[in-house]
Design an enzyme around this catalytic site. Structure first.
Site, PDB file in Angstrom:
ATOM      1  N   ARG A  90     -23.461  30.129 -30.216  1.00 49.24           N
ATOM      2  CA  ARG A  90     -23.218  30.063 -28.779  1.00 49.24           C
ATOM      3  C   ARG A  90     -21.833  30.590 -28.397  1.00 49.24           C
ATOM      4  O   ARG A  90     -21.174  30.070 -27.505  1.00 49.24           O
ATOM      5  CB  ARG A  90     -23.402  28.637 -28.261  1.00 49.24           C
ATOM      6  N   SER A 109     -28.525  23.840 -21.209  1.00 51.87           N
ATOM      7  CA  SER A 109     -28.141  22.880 -22.240  1.00 51.87           C
ATOM      8  C   SER A 109     -26.688  22.444 -22.050  1.00 51.87           C
ATOM      9  O   SER A 109     -25.808  23.279 -21.899  1.00 51.87           O
ATOM     10  CB  SER A 109     -28.309  23.488 -23.630  1.00 51.87           C
ATOM     11  N   GLU A 149     -21.619  22.643 -24.579  1.00 55.13           N
ATOM     12  CA  GLU A 149     -21.960  24.060 -24.465  1.00 55.13           C
ATOM     13  C   GLU A 149     -21.619  24.532 -23.059  1.00 55.13           C
ATOM     14  O   GLU A 149     -21.159  25.656 -22.859  1.00 55.13           O
ATOM     15  CB  GLU A 149     -23.440  24.276 -24.759  1.00 55.13           C
TER      16      GLU A 149
END
Length: 309
Positions: free
Chosen positions: A177, A227, A297
Site C-alpha cells: 500500500r 479500508s 491505511e
C-alpha cells in the site's frame, strides 16, 4: 490564506477551474473535510504544469486529492492548493500489450476501456475506488494482484511543473500500500500499464464477478473512505476489529461498518473527530485483545477546526 498576488495569478491562469475556500467535504468519499485555501482542476497536463509553476513561484504548498478516497480531511481544512486531476483521464493504446493512462482516470473509465477494447490484465481494479494516480501512490490491489504487477512506467512533473524522466518498472519501489522514493513534491500524471488482448465477454465476466463480490462484502452504498487499516502480516484488520466486538460501533455519525469492520462509514453528519475516535477505539481494542497494533491505511490530513490561518 492565499496572498492576493498568488490568488490573482491562479485566477488569471485557471479562471473558473480554481475555487477558493472550497469545503472538501464535497470532494471526499467520506463527505467530511474543511475548506481548502484553493481547489484547482487543471484542464490538461500543460495547465497542471503551469499551476505547479505558479505555486512554486508564490511558495504555495500543493497536494493532490485524486478521487478523495483513502483520506480523512480534518475540519480545519487544508492549506495551500489542492489539485484535482479529474480532467486528466485520457487512455491511449501504446502497443498491443500496453496502454497509457492519465492519473485522473477512474476505475470505471479504465475497466470500461478494457471491455470496449478487449484487453485483460486490469480486471482486478474493478471497484477499487479513486483514480489511477491514487492507485499508483497506494499500490492498490486485491489479494492476487496489485498495481505494481502491471505498471510499466510512470510519468511525473516536478514541484515546479517541469517534466521528469519517466521511471521504468524496474526502478519503482512499490511496498504494501505504498510507492516510495519519488522526488519530493512531484506529481504523477500518467502511467503505462501492461495488458493482454482478450475476448470482450471474458473481460466483462471477470469485472462483473469482482464488482458483485465487492457489493456483497463491502459497504458500497454509503460514504466511506475505503479500508481504514492496513492488514497486519498474516491476518486481516477487519477480522481483528470484528473479533474485538466493534462491528457496528458508533461515534456520532460515524460507524464501523456492519458489513465489513475495516470500513468506517458516515451515517450522516459525521465529523472528522467522530472518525478519529473510532479509529483509536479499534486500534486500542485490537491491541488489548490480540496484541497487534493496527496501522492506518487512510491518510489523516488537514488541521483541526479553529486552527486555520
Amino acid at each position: 490564506m492565499i496572498a492576493p498576488t498568488a490568488r490573482k495569478a491562479l485566477e488569471e491562469l485557471l479562471g473558473p477551474r480554481v475555487e477558493f475556500d472550497m469545503p472538501l467535504a464535497r470532494h471526499t468519499s467520506l463527505r467530511i473535510g474543511g475548506p481548502a485555501d484553493a481547489l484547482v482542476s487543471p484542464a490538461d497536463r500543460e495547465e497542471l504544469a503551469a499551476t505547479l509553476a505558479v505555486c512554486a513561484e508564490h511558495g504555495l504548498p500543493t497536494r493532490v486529492l485524486g478521487g478523495g478516497f483513502n483520506v480523512l480531511v480534518d475540519e480545519g481544512g487544508l492549506r495551500g492548493v489542492v489539485l484535482r486531476l479529474k480532467k486528466l483521464r485520457r487512455i491511449v493504446r501504446e502497443a498491443e500489450d500496453r496502454i497509457l493512462v492519465e492519473a485522473g482516470a477512474s476505475h470505471a473509465t479504465i475497466t470500461r476501456y478494457c471491455i470496449d477494447e478487449g484487453l485483460s490484465g486490469l480486471e482486478f481494479g474493478a471497484g477499487i475506488p479513486g483514480t489511477l494516480g491514487g492507485w499508483i501512490t497506494m499500490n492498490a490491489g486485491i489479494g492476487v494482484r496489485e498495481i505494481k504487477d502491471v505498471a510499466s512506467r510512470i510519468e511525473l512533473l516536478d514541484a515546479r511543473g517541469r517534466s521528469l524522466p519517466a521511471i521504468p518498472r524496474e526502478a519503482l519501489d512499490f511496498r504494501y500500500r505504498a510507492l516510495v522514493g519519488l522526488p519530493a513534491g512531484s506529481v504523477i500524471v500518467a502511467a503505462a500499464l501492461i495488458v493482454q488482448p482478450a475476448e470482450t465477454p471474458t473481460v466483462q465476466a471477470e469485472i462483473d464477478r469482482l464488482l458483485a463480490h465487492r457489493r456483497e462484502t463491502q459497504p458500497t452504498d454509503i460514504p466511506s473512505c475505503g479500508s481504514v487499516f492496513r492488514n497486519p502480516p498474516g491476518d486481516h484488520a477487519g477480522r481483528l476489529i470484528e473479533a474485538a466486538g466493534l462491528k457496528g460501533a458508533r461515534e456520532g455519525g460515524a460507524e464501523i461498518s456492519s458489513v465489513h469492520a475495516n470500513f468506517i462509514v458516515n451515517r450522516g453528519g459525521a465529523s472528522a473527530n467522530d472518525v478519529r475516535r473510532l479509529i483509536e477505539r479499534a486500534r486500542e481494542a485490537v491491541w488489548q485483545q490480540a496484541g497487534i497494533r493496527l496501522e492506518t491505511e487512510v491518510q489523516l490530513i488537514g488541521e483541526p477546526r479553529g486552527e486555520r490561518r
